[in-house]
Design a protein around this motif. Structure first.
Motif, PDB file in Angstrom:
ATOM      1  N   GLN A   1      39.502   5.870 105.677  1.00 17.90           N
ATOM      2  CA  GLN A   1      38.111   6.293 105.462  1.00 17.90           C
ATOM      3  C   GLN A   1      37.149   5.128 105.696  1.00 17.90           C
ATOM      4  OE1 GLN A   1      38.276   7.887 101.511  1.00 17.90           O
ATOM      5  NE2 GLN A   1      39.064   9.883 102.185  1.00 17.90           N
ATOM      6  N   GLN A   2      37.526   3.942 105.239  1.00 14.04           N
ATOM      7  CA  GLN A   2      36.666   2.766 105.449  1.00 14.04           C
ATOM      8  C   GLN A   2      36.548   2.452 106.942  1.00 14.04           C
ATOM      9  OE1 GLN A   2      38.668  -0.156 103.065  1.00 14.04           O
ATOM     10  NE2 GLN A   2      37.490   0.332 101.215  1.00 14.04           N
ATOM     11  N   LEU A   3      37.665   2.523 107.654  1.00 13.22           N
ATOM     12  CA  LEU A   3      37.620   2.271 109.095  1.00 13.22           C
ATOM     13  C   LEU A   3      36.774   3.309 109.817  1.00 13.22           C
ATOM     14  CD1 LEU A   3      41.251   1.179 110.020  1.00 13.22           C
ATOM     15  CD2 LEU A   3      39.164  -0.130 110.333  1.00 13.22           C
ATOM     16  N   GLU A   4      36.932   4.569 109.448  1.00  7.91           N
ATOM     17  CA  GLU A   4      36.136   5.625 110.086  1.00  7.91           C
ATOM     18  C   GLU A   4      34.654   5.425 109.815  1.00  7.91           C
ATOM     19  OE1 GLU A   4      37.978   9.131 108.498  1.00  7.91           O
ATOM     20  OE2 GLU A   4      39.345   9.311 110.200  1.00  7.91           O
ATOM     21  N   ALA A   5      34.294   5.050 108.597  1.00  8.03           N
ATOM     22  CA  ALA A   5      32.886   4.827 108.261  1.00  8.03           C
ATOM     23  C   ALA A   5      32.327   3.638 109.043  1.00  8.03           C
ATOM     24  CB  ALA A   5      32.734   4.608 106.760  1.00  8.03           C
TER      25      ALA A   5
ATOM     26  N   ALA B   1      33.465   2.405 111.874  1.00  4.37           N
ATOM     27  CA  ALA B   1      33.405   2.779 113.286  1.00  4.37           C
ATOM     28  C   ALA B   1      32.165   3.614 113.551  1.00  4.37           C
ATOM     29  CB  ALA B   1      34.667   3.547 113.676  1.00  4.37           C
ATOM     30  N   ARG B   2      31.933   4.602 112.714  1.00  2.00           N
ATOM     31  CA  ARG B   2      30.774   5.481 112.882  1.00  2.00           C
ATOM     32  C   ARG B   2      29.468   4.685 112.773  1.00  2.00           C
ATOM     33  NH1 ARG B   2      32.767   9.134 109.883  1.00  2.00           N
ATOM     34  NH2 ARG B   2      31.989   8.275 107.934  1.00  2.00           N
ATOM     35  N   ASP B   3      29.399   3.761 111.786  1.00  2.00           N
ATOM     36  CA  ASP B   3      28.192   2.946 111.600  1.00  2.00           C
ATOM     37  C   ASP B   3      27.904   2.063 112.813  1.00  2.00           C
ATOM     38  OD1 ASP B   3      27.934   4.068 109.105  1.00  2.00           O
ATOM     39  OD2 ASP B   3      28.700   2.304 108.014  1.00  2.00           O
ATOM     40  N   ASN B   4      28.956   1.683 113.529  1.00  2.00           N
ATOM     41  CA  ASN B   4      28.791   0.813 114.693  1.00  2.00           C
ATOM     42  C   ASN B   4      28.780   1.582 116.011  1.00  2.00           C
ATOM     43  OD1 ASN B   4      28.777  -2.067 113.674  1.00  2.00           O
ATOM     44  ND2 ASN B   4      30.564  -1.251 112.617  1.00  2.00           N
ATOM     45  N   GLY B   5      28.743   2.913 115.936  1.00  2.00           N
ATOM     46  CA  GLY B   5      28.636   3.734 117.135  1.00  2.00           C
ATOM     47  C   GLY B   5      29.934   3.888 117.906  1.00  2.00           C
ATOM     48  N   TYR B   6      31.065   3.750 117.234  1.00  4.83           N
ATOM     49  CA  TYR B   6      32.370   3.882 117.881  1.00  4.83           C
ATOM     50  C   TYR B   6      33.104   5.094 117.339  1.00  4.83           C
ATOM     51  CZ  TYR B   6      32.273  -1.017 119.509  1.00  4.83           C
ATOM     52  OH  TYR B   6      31.973  -2.193 120.127  1.00  4.83           O
ATOM     53  N   THR B   7      34.056   5.559 118.121  1.00  6.53           N
ATOM     54  CA  THR B   7      35.061   6.458 117.563  1.00  6.53           C
ATOM     55  C   THR B   7      36.043   5.559 116.820  1.00  6.53           C
ATOM     56  OG1 THR B   7      36.518   6.253 119.479  1.00  6.53           O
ATOM     57  CG2 THR B   7      34.863   8.033 119.530  1.00  6.53           C
ATOM     58  N   LEU B   8      36.911   6.132 116.033  1.00  4.24           N
ATOM     59  CA  LEU B   8      37.879   5.323 115.302  1.00  4.24           C
ATOM     60  C   LEU B   8      38.772   4.551 116.269  1.00  4.24           C
ATOM     61  CD1 LEU B   8      39.180   4.392 112.695  1.00  4.24           C
ATOM     62  CD2 LEU B   8      40.580   6.455 112.706  1.00  4.24           C
ATOM     63  N   ALA B   9      39.281   5.237 117.272  1.00  5.95           N
ATOM     64  CA  ALA B   9      40.141   4.574 118.259  1.00  5.95           C
ATOM     65  C   ALA B   9      39.378   3.494 119.021  1.00  5.95           C
ATOM     66  CB  ALA B   9      40.715   5.593 119.225  1.00  5.95           C
ATOM     67  N   GLY B  10      38.137   3.779 119.388  1.00  8.12           N
ATOM     68  CA  GLY B  10      37.323   2.806 120.112  1.00  8.12           C
ATOM     69  C   GLY B  10      37.018   1.580 119.276  1.00  8.12           C
ATOM     70  N   TYR B  11      36.784   1.783 117.985  1.00 13.68           N
ATOM     71  CA  TYR B  11      36.490   0.665 117.091  1.00 13.68           C
ATOM     72  C   TYR B  11      37.719  -0.232 116.929  1.00 13.68           C
ATOM     73  CZ  TYR B  11      35.276  -1.981 112.932  1.00 13.68           C
ATOM     74  OH  TYR B  11      35.040  -3.001 112.047  1.00 13.68           O
ATOM     75  N   ILE B  12      38.871   0.387 116.689  1.00 13.60           N
ATOM     76  CA  ILE B  12      40.096  -0.394 116.527  1.00 13.60           C
ATOM     77  C   ILE B  12      40.405  -1.157 117.811  1.00 13.60           C
ATOM     78  CG2 ILE B  12      42.598  -0.201 116.199  1.00 13.60           C
ATOM     79  CD1 ILE B  12      41.996   2.096 114.220  1.00 13.60           C
ATOM     80  N   SER B  13      40.220  -0.515 118.949  1.00 16.74           N
ATOM     81  CA  SER B  13      40.445  -1.172 120.227  1.00 16.74           C
ATOM     82  C   SER B  13      39.499  -2.360 120.418  1.00 16.74           C
ATOM     83  CB  SER B  13      40.269  -0.164 121.363  1.00 16.74           C
ATOM     84  OG  SER B  13      40.455  -0.778 122.600  1.00 16.74           O
ATOM     85  N   ALA B  14      38.231  -2.179 120.042  1.00 20.21           N
ATOM     86  CA  ALA B  14      37.252  -3.265 120.181  1.00 20.21           C
ATOM     87  C   ALA B  14      37.605  -4.439 119.285  1.00 20.21           C
ATOM     88  CB  ALA B  14      35.852  -2.748 119.855  1.00 20.21           C
ATOM     89  N   VAL B  15      38.050  -4.159 118.070  1.00 19.45           N
ATOM     90  CA  VAL B  15      38.419  -5.235 117.139  1.00 19.45           C
ATOM     91  C   VAL B  15      39.621  -6.004 117.675  1.00 19.45           C
ATOM     92  CG1 VAL B  15      39.349  -5.720 114.832  1.00 19.45           C
ATOM     93  CG2 VAL B  15      37.435  -4.150 115.099  1.00 19.45           C
ATOM     94  N   ILE B  16      40.640  -5.274 118.145  1.00 24.11           N
ATOM     95  CA  ILE B  16      41.834  -5.927 118.674  1.00 24.11           C
ATOM     96  C   ILE B  16      41.498  -6.725 119.930  1.00 24.11           C
ATOM     97  CG2 ILE B  16      44.091  -5.513 119.736  1.00 24.11           C
ATOM     98  CD1 ILE B  16      44.386  -3.151 117.763  1.00 24.11           C
ATOM     99  N   SER B  17      40.704  -6.160 120.817  1.00 23.12           N
ATOM    100  CA  SER B  17      40.316  -6.865 122.045  1.00 23.12           C
ATOM    101  C   SER B  17      39.543  -8.140 121.731  1.00 23.12           C
ATOM    102  CB  SER B  17      39.469  -5.960 122.936  1.00 23.12           C
ATOM    103  OG  SER B  17      40.218  -4.869 123.382  1.00 23.12           O
ATOM    104  N   GLY B  18      38.629  -8.047 120.773  1.00 23.96           N
ATOM    105  CA  GLY B  18      37.863  -9.226 120.376  1.00 23.96           C
ATOM    106  C   GLY B  18      38.750 -10.306 119.793  1.00 23.96           C
TER     107      GLY B  18
END
Length: 84
Positions: free
Chosen positions: A14-18, A20-37
């Motif tokens: 739930q924290q990750l989804e929130a 991700a949503r706050d930063n304009g990402y889907t959950l998968a997109g947010y996790i991918s961005a964090v790992i890529s960074g």
């Protein structure tokens, strides 16, 4: 595309989804961005460390007392390819 499966407890998900949503990402997109960074950061640190070592080697004065042998002795345990 490679897939990664991660099991999270409901609170973390739930924290990750929130976030991700706050930063304009889907959950998968947010996790991918964090790992890529993170990967880019690690690779930059490794490159910086290699650059420092290369700069140190480049500025070192050669040892005037070193004489390279004409033939590499066969009793050396280092593979001969390392001397090329």
């Amino acid at each position: 595309m490679t897939q990664v499966n991660v099991q999270l407890d409901n609170t973390v998900a739930q924290q990750l989804e929130a976030t991700a949503r706050d930063n304009g990402y889907t959950l998968a997109g947010y996790i991918s961005a964090v790992i890529s960074g993170h990967c880019a950061s690690v690779m930059k640190r490794e490159l910086d460390a290699k650059r420092v070592l290369l700069d140190l080697i480049a500025t070192a004065d050669p040892d005037p007392t070193f004489v390279r042998p004409a033939e590499i002795p066969w009793d050396v345990s280092t593979p001969r390819e390392a001397f090329s």
